[in-house]
Design an enzyme around this catalytic site. Structure first.
Site, short mmCIF file in Angstrom:
data_model
loop_
_atom_site.label_atom_id
_atom_site.label_comp_id
_atom_site.label_asym_id
_atom_site.label_seq_id
_atom_site.Cartn_x
_atom_site.Cartn_y
_atom_site.Cartn_z
N TYR A 41 0.92 -1.55 -0.41
CA TYR A 41 -0.03 -0.37 0.53
C TYR A 41 0.76 1.63 -0.06
O TYR A 41 0.69 2.48 -0.90
CB TYR A 41 -1.33 -0.09 1.42
CG TYR A 41 -2.00 1.38 0.98
CD1 TYR A 41 -3.12 1.90 -0.48
CD2 TYR A 41 -1.40 2.61 2.29
CE1 TYR A 41 -3.86 2.65 0.04
CE2 TYR A 41 -2.41 3.50 2.09
CZ TYR A 41 -3.17 3.68 1.76
OH TYR A 41 -3.97 4.99 1.38
N LYS A 54 1.46 4.17 -2.80
CA LYS A 54 1.16 6.15 -2.41
C LYS A 54 2.81 6.86 -2.97
O LYS A 54 2.30 7.53 -3.31
CB LYS A 54 1.11 6.28 -1.00
CG LYS A 54 -0.49 5.77 -0.11
CD LYS A 54 -1.28 6.36 -0.42
CE LYS A 54 -1.56 7.75 0.60
NZ LYS A 54 -2.72 8.59 0.39
N ASP A 90 -7.56 -6.21 -0.47
CA ASP A 90 -7.89 -3.91 -0.97
C ASP A 90 -6.60 -4.36 -2.07
O ASP A 90 -5.71 -4.18 -2.14
CB ASP A 90 -6.92 -3.36 0.72
CG ASP A 90 -7.98 -3.02 1.66
OD1 ASP A 90 -8.53 -2.97 1.34
OD2 ASP A 90 -7.05 -2.73 2.15
N HIS A 147 -3.52 -1.23 -3.71
CA HIS A 147 -3.02 -1.39 -3.82
C HIS A 147 -2.44 -1.03 -4.74
O HIS A 147 -1.42 -0.79 -5.28
CB HIS A 147 -2.54 -2.37 -3.54
CG HIS A 147 -2.69 -2.51 -1.49
ND1 HIS A 147 -2.33 -3.10 -0.15
CD2 HIS A 147 -4.02 -1.71 -0.57
CE1 HIS A 147 -2.58 -3.17 0.46
NE2 HIS A 147 -3.32 -2.49 0.54
N ASN A 172 -18.25 -4.79 3.18
CA ASN A 172 -17.67 -3.17 2.69
C ASN A 172 -16.91 -2.72 2.44
O ASN A 172 -15.49 -3.31 1.59
CB ASN A 172 -17.36 -3.09 3.91
CG ASN A 172 -15.82 -3.23 4.71
OD1 ASN A 172 -14.82 -2.06 4.53
ND2 ASN A 172 -15.88 -4.20 5.60
N GLU A 177 -14.24 0.66 1.50
CA GLU A 177 -14.13 2.37 2.65
C GLU A 177 -13.87 3.21 1.56
O GLU A 177 -14.67 4.01 1.00
CB GLU A 177 -13.18 2.45 3.67
CG GLU A 177 -12.82 3.54 4.27
CD GLU A 177 -11.40 3.48 5.10
OE1 GLU A 177 -11.93 3.59 6.55
OE2 GLU A 177 -10.66 3.07 4.92
N GLU A 215 -10.19 5.48 -4.18
CA GLU A 215 -8.88 4.42 -4.48
C GLU A 215 -9.61 3.11 -5.26
O GLU A 215 -8.57 2.77 -6.27
CB GLU A 215 -8.17 4.07 -3.22
CG GLU A 215 -8.03 5.16 -3.02
CD GLU A 215 -7.29 4.43 -1.22
OE1 GLU A 215 -4.96 5.04 -1.23
OE2 GLU A 215 -7.86 4.20 -0.20
#
Length: 966
Positions: free
Chosen positions: A396, A400, A471, A475, A546, A548, A552
């Protein structure tokens, strides 16, 4: 889903300025490594790495909860029904499954069924809070006497699943799915049984069907023709007339519905009750001329009685708003996403979703004079050290860092700061190449393919990307986006024969666009019917799965558009367009709800930080700060973020809530993200806030340079104009003061004419971003199909075989203008002997010369590692005979161990060659490249460059050629 840590300080350290195209040294893949072009991944679990964890031995046996009938190949994860197969908290059955209009649970006696219509709301309008349409069984569908020890999965299609129960005597198989008001069931070993906590109210008995109400919800059950349903207290049962099938449907009735209304709906649904769903599938098409993504959702049914086809389907708002044809009935279902419209008798339905374009970056229309000077100052700050320093080493935070560098590369290119651009591109190239190269025993910056799960996991993992398969789209979207930026300037690196194949693996792992590929499941993270991604691999929560950071997820979709366009891969591009347009509509409806349809009355927020299967939460996994609850669905800010600007009134409402809930006019954290979002509605106010508070703390993945560029140029461009589209995927239209600015980017090799829907045309030169008004900005660098970079025409001609190193990134016979030093990035404790990693690159092109076999390549590199111990610097010199971008002749030299004493040392060819490829040939407008990197050591090393002849101790390369002319 992400349990994030708090903010991290990004400490800048000295770094290498990397330019040019770096082709890899081809080596034989080590044991356990699978080559993909010049890259590779490992099939041997890295030392210390974790696998997916759940109940029992699922880490190595993910098919343990599948029946023999289940499809072969990878097991889907990250779906609404994943807890059925990826059992994490409920080891025998599943957690709650939110399909809508139904919600379900699996128990020993069969399938628990609910139509949840009453929300539970917590929190206040100014604090964290949630709403949930919580599962609470209306009844259970089963078989008399069924007492299974577990539920298994007997099959699945794009948005349905078939759970299965057996106790050795009795079996039950049910098919359930998003948008289906039917449960289609098969039962053996006993009577079909509907079990209730208390007797339901029966309102219809017509032939083989029975209508009943429980908890205010109306249902109909159909047995085979000739069979009957029997009621007894808290149960309804049928022997099914000796057959094994039946169906149950929930009706879209309200509290005011009469029995006649219910019977009318039962009559409408009845012809499709025994058309059992056996397949669902999506397909999509990008209509470029209409700038529309057309998606078709098909249903396959098997008639248990008669020969009928079709079914009943309930559409989410993002589908019904874009529905192309079809006539929904008047009644709707209530859901956590708002009203669901109903099509009766459908075998398919189609959505046409307008696409309003993305850009590599907003154009630099306002970067002149003092604003350009300000931007250049910020670019200098960003380029002062290692662009990737200070970020975590996991997937991750690596992402970024790569995302930040890609944004800087894009804007630096627009304003002619090729030094900054190339430094960022070099950092991206080096880090991606490192991650995309597996070696024996490598435990960090490596991708591992797990055949059992059909997944590619990067190590170090983070936020459950390994143990929970969380995720991956979050990523890997950053990796793909950075690779797309690099591909525009270095198409050779992005070729399938080099590292493009590794990028494609990341794409296919997170959201495989190729239905025929058996390496990864189809669209793993993207819920085809719900219209958005799910983050948790197992989905094992009471509230369902879920998601978030919807933004992204959009970063991933935009990355596919950019990568596909840059590499000419239309299959990837179009998959990105489908995900992007569908999810943009879902986000507007379910995360933002500007029309107040999705959020229930009493939930007084303008947004949710997280969407759950049964609701939403004004919260995040990692903080209660309002700025971050809002901002997590805004970042990263890129040229793919323009969908956030489609409703300016909503933006103002969202920002106003941040101010209200934080109690501060100036965001206390993530100010740059909030301002960038605000600028899509009120760019002048956002720019003024930036100027007045320029000492703000920069969000970890942002830079002052990029934020200023975004705000200042939007101030000149105005707001996104959704009234006009274009026939090219890389476009946008902005409006300010009633005047439109049309923008398009051309990554092709020839002029491109872009046609906008209002009749405007824009001719875009190759490798450029253009706007109306005849403004062009660089936006593509070396473009696919170009023969390579022939060198900067302003560089002095190469007239001598002795080439001096000049920053940034040049080899030149003209010498330097005053000594400086470049920083060779540390090896970080790893061993890069023989393979460039984070290399600093120097290049000269346009060289014509005759090879002299009596001479050899020579070099003198002035190095200083200060007092650092155990550093070693290595060099490789490569020759491209025609400037084609391919370097068949390479010479790699043994590394030079620097001493721990301050002062310049000299590394020469006398260290000896460690490896070489190809044979020397004459140069005809060719290129020479020098790569310098740290083979070992934990500290950076200074490399002296740009020294004049008078200053001495120059770093030089001497090539074995008689140079005639450039």
């Amino acid at each position: 889903m992400r349990n994030r840590s708090g903010p991290r300080t990004i400490a800048a350290v000295a770094a290498a300025a990397i330019v040019g195209t770096a082709l890899p040294l081809l080596v034989t893949a080590p044991a356990g490594a699978e080559p993909v072009g010049a890259g590779s991944y490992t099939t041997a679990l890295p030392p210390g790495a974790a696998l997916p964890t759940a109940c029992g031995d699922i880490a190595t046996n993910p098919r343990k909860h599948l029946t023999a009938n289940a499809p072969a190949g990878p097991v889907p994860t990250n779906d609404w029904w994943s807890s059925l197969v990826y059992k994490r908290t409920e080891c025998a059955f599943s957690d709650n499954l939110m399909a809508h209009p139904f919600s379900f649970d699996t128990v020993a006696g069969g399938l628990g069924v609910d139509y949840a219509t009453t929300p539970t709301i917590t929190g206040t309008p100014t604090t964290v809070g949630e709403y949930h349409f919580q599962y609470g069984a209306d009844f259970t569908i089963g078989v008399a006497g069924l007492n299974a020890t577990e539920s298994k999965v007997d099959g699945w299609t794009d948005w349905t699943v078939s759970p299965y129960w057996s106790d050795g005597t009795r079996t039950l198989r049910a098919t359930i799915g998003h948008g289906s008001p039917f449960v289609h069931a098969r039962a053996t070993g006993g009577n079909a049984l509907l079990s209730f906590a208390s007797a339901p109210a029966v309102w219809d008995r017509t032939g083989s069907r029975i209508g009943f109400t429980v908890d205010g919800h109306s249902y109909v059950a159909w047995a085979p023709s000739g069979a009957q349903w029997t009621t007894s207290g808290g149960s309804i049962s049928s022997n099914l007339g000796g057959k094994d099938y039946f169906s149950v449907a929930v009706l879209p009735t309200t509290a005011g519905s009469s029995d006649a209304d219910r019977v009318s709906l039962a009559n409408a649904f009845g012809p499709y009750a025994h058309n059992h769903l056996t397949g669902t599938a999506v397909s999509w098409d990008y209509d470029e001329s209409a700038s529309t993504v057309r998606a078709t959702y098909r249903f396959t049914t098997e008639a248990r009685e008669g020969t009928g086809t079709g079914t009943v389907v309930a559409l989410y708002p993002h589908q019904s708003q874009n529905l192309a044809g079809g006539n929904p009935i008047a009644q709707t279902y209530l859901s956590p996403r708002g009203p669901m419209k109903v099509l009766v008798g459908a075998s398919s339905f189609t959505t046409d979703t307008r696409y309003h374009g993305v850009l590599p970056e907003v154009p630099a229309v306002a970067m002149t004079g003092g604003d350009l000077a300000t931007l250049n100052g910020y670019l200098d700050q960003a380029a002062a050290g290692d662009p990737l320093a200070g970020f975590g080493n996991d997937t991750y935070w690596t992402g970024k860092a790569l995302g930040r560098a890609a944004r800087l590369a894009e804007i630096a290119d627009q304003v002619g700061r090729t030094d900054v651009r190339d430094k960022m591109l070099g950092a991206i190239r080096g880090r991606l190449t490192d991650w995309f190269t597996a070696s024996a025993g490598k435990s960090e910056r490596v991708f591992y393919y797990d055949r059992n799960w059909g997944t590619l996991i990067g190590y170090p993992a983070s936020y459950g990307s390994d143990t929970d398969l969380n995720d991956h789209h979050f990523h890997y979207g950053y990796y793909i986006a950075a690779a797309a930026t690099l591909a525009k300037f270095d198409p050779a690196w992005a070729a399938d024969s080099q590292y493009g194949g590794m990028v494609d693996l990341l794409i296919r792992d997170a959201n495989n666009y190729d239905r025929g590929d058996t390496k990864f499941p189809f669209l793993r993270d993207f819920d085809i019917f719900a219209g958005h991604d799910w983050a948790a691999g197992h989905g094992a929560f009471f509230a369902g799965n879920n998601q978030e950071s919807s933004s992204e997820g959009m970063n991933f979709a935009n990355a596919l558009i950019q990568w596909g366009q840059a590499t000419g891969d239309t299959a990837v591009r179009d998959a990105g367009l489908y995900i992007y347009t569908t999810q943009a509509s879902a986000i507007q409806n379910y995360w933002f709800d500007p029309d107040d349809q999705a959020f229930p009355a009493g939930f007084e927020h303008s947004t949710v930080g997280m969407v759950w299967g049964d609701g939403g939460a004004y919260a995040t996994w990692f903080t209660a700060d309002p700025e971050k609850i809002h901002g997590i669905n805004m970042l990263p800010i890129t040229g793919g973020s323009l969908y956030l600007g489609h409703d300016q009134d909503y933006i103002d409402r969202n920002v106003a809530e941040i101010v209200r809930n934080s109690g501060s006019q100036v965001p206390r954290s993530w100010a740059d993200i909030i301002w960038s979002f605000q600028a899509l509605s009120d760019p002048d106010a956002a720019l003024a806030a930036f100027r007045a508070n320029s000492g703000y703390t920069v969000e970890e993945g942002e830079s002052r340079a990029h934020t200023f560029h975004w705000l200042r140029n939007l101030s000149a461009l105005g707001q996104v104009d959704t009234g006009v589209t274009a026939d090219h995927p890389l476009h946008a239209v902005f409006t300010k003061g009633g005047a439109r600015t049309y923008v398009a980017t051309n990554l092709g090799a020839s002029d491109l004419t872009v046609r906008f829907s209002d009749g405007t045309t824009l001719t875009v030169p190759p490798g450029k971003t253009a706007t109306t008004g005849a403004h062009n900005w660089s936006g593509g660098g070396t473009v696919p199909g170009d023969p390579g970079d022939p060198g900067d025409p302003t560089d002095p001609p190469v007239t001598s075989p002795v080439l001096a190193l000049v920053s940034p990134g040049k080899l030149t016979t003209a010498g330097g203008t005053g000594a400086v030093s470049d920083s060779i990035a540390a090896a970080g404790g790893a061993n890069h002997d023989g393979t460039p990693a984070n290399a600093t690159v120097y290049q000269a092109c346009g060289i014509t010369g005759t090879h002299d076999p009596s001479r050899q390549t020579k070099f003198a590199l002035r190095l200083d590692s200060g007092t650092a111990v155990a550093n070693g610097v290595q060099a490789r010199i490569s020759y491209d005979p025609t400037g084609s971008g391919t370097y068949p002749r390479t010479e790699t030299y043994h590394y030079f161990a620097t001493d721990p004493v301050a002062g310049w040392e000299t590394y020469t060819q006398d260290r000896g060659r460690a490896a070489q490829t190809g044979a020397p040939v004459n140069l005809n407008n060719g290129c020479v490249r020098l790569e310098v990197w740290s083979a070992i050591g934990t500290a950076p090393t200074a490399l002296r460059t740009s020294a004049t002849v008078a200053e001495g101790t120059r770093s030089v390369v001497e090539i074995p050629y008689t140079v005639s002319t450039r």
